[in-house]
Design an enzyme around this catalytic site. Structure first.
Site, mmCIF file in Angstrom:
data_model
loop_
_atom_site.group_PDB
_atom_site.id
_atom_site.type_symbol
_atom_site.label_atom_id
_atom_site.label_comp_id
_atom_site.label_asym_id
_atom_site.label_seq_id
_atom_site.Cartn_x
_atom_site.Cartn_y
_atom_site.Cartn_z
ATOM 1 N N GLU A 50 -72.628 -25.156 47.496
ATOM 2 C CA GLU A 50 -73.592 -25.848 47.242
ATOM 3 C C GLU A 50 -74.407 -26.119 48.912
ATOM 4 O OE1 GLU A 50 -71.286 -26.609 45.809
ATOM 5 O OE2 GLU A 50 -71.865 -26.431 43.354
ATOM 6 N N HIS A 64 -72.131 -34.724 34.996
ATOM 7 C CA HIS A 64 -73.160 -33.219 34.192
ATOM 8 C C HIS A 64 -74.481 -33.536 32.909
ATOM 9 C CE1 HIS A 64 -69.530 -31.692 35.586
ATOM 10 N NE2 HIS A 64 -69.713 -30.299 35.537
#
Ligand SMILES: Cc1ncc(C[n+]2csc(CCOP(=O)(O)OP(=O)(O)O)c2C)c(N)n1
Ligand SMILES: [Mg+2]
Lengths: 335, 323
Positions: free
Chosen positions: A71, A140
């Protein structure tokens, strides 16, 4: 007050929200070869939410640049690419992973222009998605817009409809600043009419999604749909709610919000993110500062509980505002 | 060791001497309270920036570090604008908004010093991606310290550059310390350059005191990048003469080490020695260069000092670009 933006009489087509986003990417990649997409699983797989489906075949693997799970490497490479002449669009699979990339977002992308005394532009878009409602649980499902809203140098977009998704993504790609573009995982399979061909919704323009006179509901992302459902129910009971979809949190179209509140004299801000420190507090405060005398009641916020998003379906629903919660809050405010 | 011609040798010497002179003057100005905040001296490490940047064109990119003055100078920056930035003037590179840790000179491809250890590594990787994407033969070099090698950005960036065969060169300036932490306590691997193997790129380990060695290694790495053959990781050993920052009490080092190593690891004294011994130039010629540089620094500081104070922050245009 800001009316819905003047739409060219372009033909529209029913599209899913994720298709509309893909349409914007396709058109912008065709229009400008400096636009590239970079992210995890975006090639053959078409992205975790099928936004980039089909783009690999059209543009090939150098412009649909699939990466390993890295990321901060991805976001940092996009910052460097943006500084040097490309217009990268990053797909970060979940906003919950932004923590891994936050240095490049906050200390680099957002501040390069300022720190360099105006020598740099960082024309990049960080697309990601958040929100609950799919049983993805705490890691999430978050709504983290307040993190980004607090950083000078970022723009922040949260579209609620397919048409807005397409138009705002187009504007974000054309913007010369880093834009955080937050989609909602449960909006991807919602459908609506989307203008065909070029469609631009300028950043910084709210949209009155439903007109009304008794109270103003200011909201964004998936809560816009909930608020519209709530407004329909309220109408049955004789309460006319105006629903303002801010669409871009930064820059914020305060004029449209104030215009609405000056008409209805009541403000309810609704968002999925946790109430404490949420962006709704910002809007409530701005309205109190700018339109205190126009208000007949204190501004009210309806927002997520101060908890990680739970897994079980009934629990998940219990911690973020649902349609009936909005109806109840609106009645309290009006009553 | 490749043989360096006279012009290159003198240019490398000039760049190194300029960096040293800049750092000495900046240190002095800090002591006089004319500069505030934090500055990190590059004294002792000049051979790395000079040897690497000698291979770069104005349109090649670098990312730099908190210890960034040397890279900025070696990439061709104007000394006056650098001093002006340190003095908080409108005429500084960043109009007084950035300071020492954020000096950037995009006109020369310097994408900025960086206050975040390891922050520049992915950015250089992205610049190299731009070159690859647009089909140019530009190269991006990332300078960073030994401390940054243990950041996640190093790992993610080198892997991306390797799988994409990007025109990037990663230069670790191993000055033996990350702030107070000695390299020996930060790495279990003896030779940091070995990490390159794990990414599938060549690793080179050079004596960062010897500008000829740095120049030769960087020449290979930059040529490789420019030819589209992918990235290289270079580790250059050196020693920083000053503390980590201006005012560092250096409690983690002994006096003997500081005094001994400062003499032993001095790339400029070394360069003088071989330039004279190999009869590339005379000591008198080098003295002449030293005097020119001293004059240029005096002039730059005087110019910087006359600049107006940085203008007030203007919003939103200081922060956001408009079309
Ligand atoms: C992410 C981050 N962590 C910690 C620091 C504080 N810090 C600044 S410089 C430094 C040491 C860096 O060491 P190295 O990378 O070897 O560079 P050197 O200072 O030796 O040139 C530290 C810990 C920082 N600026 N950024
Ligand atoms: Mg170090």
């Amino acid at each position: 007050m800001q009316a819905t933006e003047a739409r060219a009489p372009a033909a529209t087509r029913e599209m899913f929200y994720n298709e509309a986003l893909g349409d914007a990417l396709r058109l912008e990649m065709q229009r400008d070869e400096r636009v590239i997409v970079i992210g995890e699983d975006i090639a053959e797989h078409g992205g975790a939410f099928q936004v980039t489906a089909g783009l690999l075949d059209k543009f090939g693997p150098t412009r649909i640049r699939q990466t390993p799970i890295s990321e901060i490497g991805i976001v940092g490479a996009a910052v460097g690419a943006a500084l040097t002449g490309l217009r990268p669009v990053v797909e970060l699979m979940y906003v919950d992973f932004a923590g891994l990339a936050m240095d490049q977002i906050v200390n680099q992308a957002a501040q390069n222009r300022f720190m360099f005394g105006g020598q740099a532009r960082v024309p990049m878009v960080l697309r990601t998605q958040g929100g609950s409602g799919r049983g993805n649980a705490a890691q999430h499902s978050k709504s983290l817009e307040a993190w980004f809203a607090h950083i000078a140098g970022l723009k922040l977009v949260m579209p609620s409809t397919p048409a807005d998704a397409k138009g705002l993504l187009t504007a974000a790609i054309r913007d010369d600043n880093p834009v955080i573009f937050l989609e909602h995982k449960l909006l991807y399979r919602t459908k609506g009419p989307v203008p065909e061909g070029e469609h631009v919704v300028p950043l910084g323009q709210a949209d009155v999604k439903r007109a009304g006179t008794d109270l103003t509901i200011v909201t964004w992302s998936r809560e816009v749909l909930f608020s519209l459902d709530a407004a329909a129910k309220l109408a049955d009971e004789g309460i006319a709610a105006e629903v303002v979809d801010v669409r871009t949190l930064v820059p914020l179209d305060l004029e449209t919000i104030l215009g609405s509140v000056r008409k209805t004299h009541r403000l309810l801000v609704v968002h999925e993110a946790i109430k404490r420190g949420g962006y709704g507090a910002e809007i409530a405060a701005l309205v109190a500062e700018e339109a205190f005398d126009d208000l007949d009641a204190a501004p009210k916020r309806l927002a997520g509980l101060e908890t990680p998003i739970p897994y079980a379906q009934h629990l998940e629903k219990s911690v973020v505002p649902q349609v009936d919660d909005i109806v109840r809050a609106a009645k309290e405010l009006v009553g | 060791m490749s043989v360096i011609d006279r012009a290159t040798a003198l240019e490398l010497y000039r760049v190194m001497r300029t960096i040293r002179g800049f750092e000495e003057r900046a240190t002095q100005l800090f002591g006089e309270n004319k500069i505030w905040g934090t500055i990190h001296s590059y004294a002792g490490e000049e051979a790395i920036a000079a040897g690497v940047c000698a291979h770069l064109r104005d349109d090649d990119w670098i990312t730099s570090t908190h210890r960034g003055h040397g890279h900025c100078i070696a990439k061709g920056a104007d000394l006056g604008k650098m001093f002006a930035e340190l003095l908080g003037r409108e005429t500084g590179y960043c109009r007084g908004r950035g300071g020492s840790m954020h000096i950037a000179d995009t006109s020369k491809g310097n994408l900025g010093a960086n206050g975040i250890v390891g922050g520049g590594i992915p950015i250089a990787t992205g610049a190299a991606l731009t070159a690859k994407q647009l089909g140019t033969d530009q190269v991006a070099v990332s300078f960073f310290g030994d401390g940054a090698v243990n950041q996640g950005t190093f790992h993610e960036s080198l892997n991306l550059a390797a799988i994409w065969k990007l025109p990037a060169v990663y230069v670790c300036e191993n000055n033996q310390y990350a702030e107070s932490l000695p390299v020996k306590r930060a790495f279990a691997v003896e030779d940091i350059a070995k990490r390159a193997e794990g990414y599938g790129m060549p690793g080179m380990h050079v004596d960062g005191r010897d500008v000829r060695a740095v120049h030769a290694a960087a020449g290979e790495a930059v040529a490789r990048a420019r030819a589209g053959k992918g990235p290289t990781f270079i580790v250059a050993d050196s020693y920083r003469h000053e503390g980590h920052y201006y005012g560092d009490p250096r409690k983690y080092q002994t006096k003997d080490e500081i005094e001994g190593w400062r003499k032993q690891f001095d790339p400029i004294a070394d360069a003088r020695a071989w330039i004279v011994a190999d009869k590339v130039a005379s000591a008198a010629e080098l003295d002449g260069i030293d005097r020119e540089i001293a004059t240029a620094i005096d002039r730059s500081v005087a110019w910087a000092d006359q600049g107006p104070l940085a203008s007030p922050i203007k919003l939103p245009e200081d922060v956001y670009a408009s079309d």
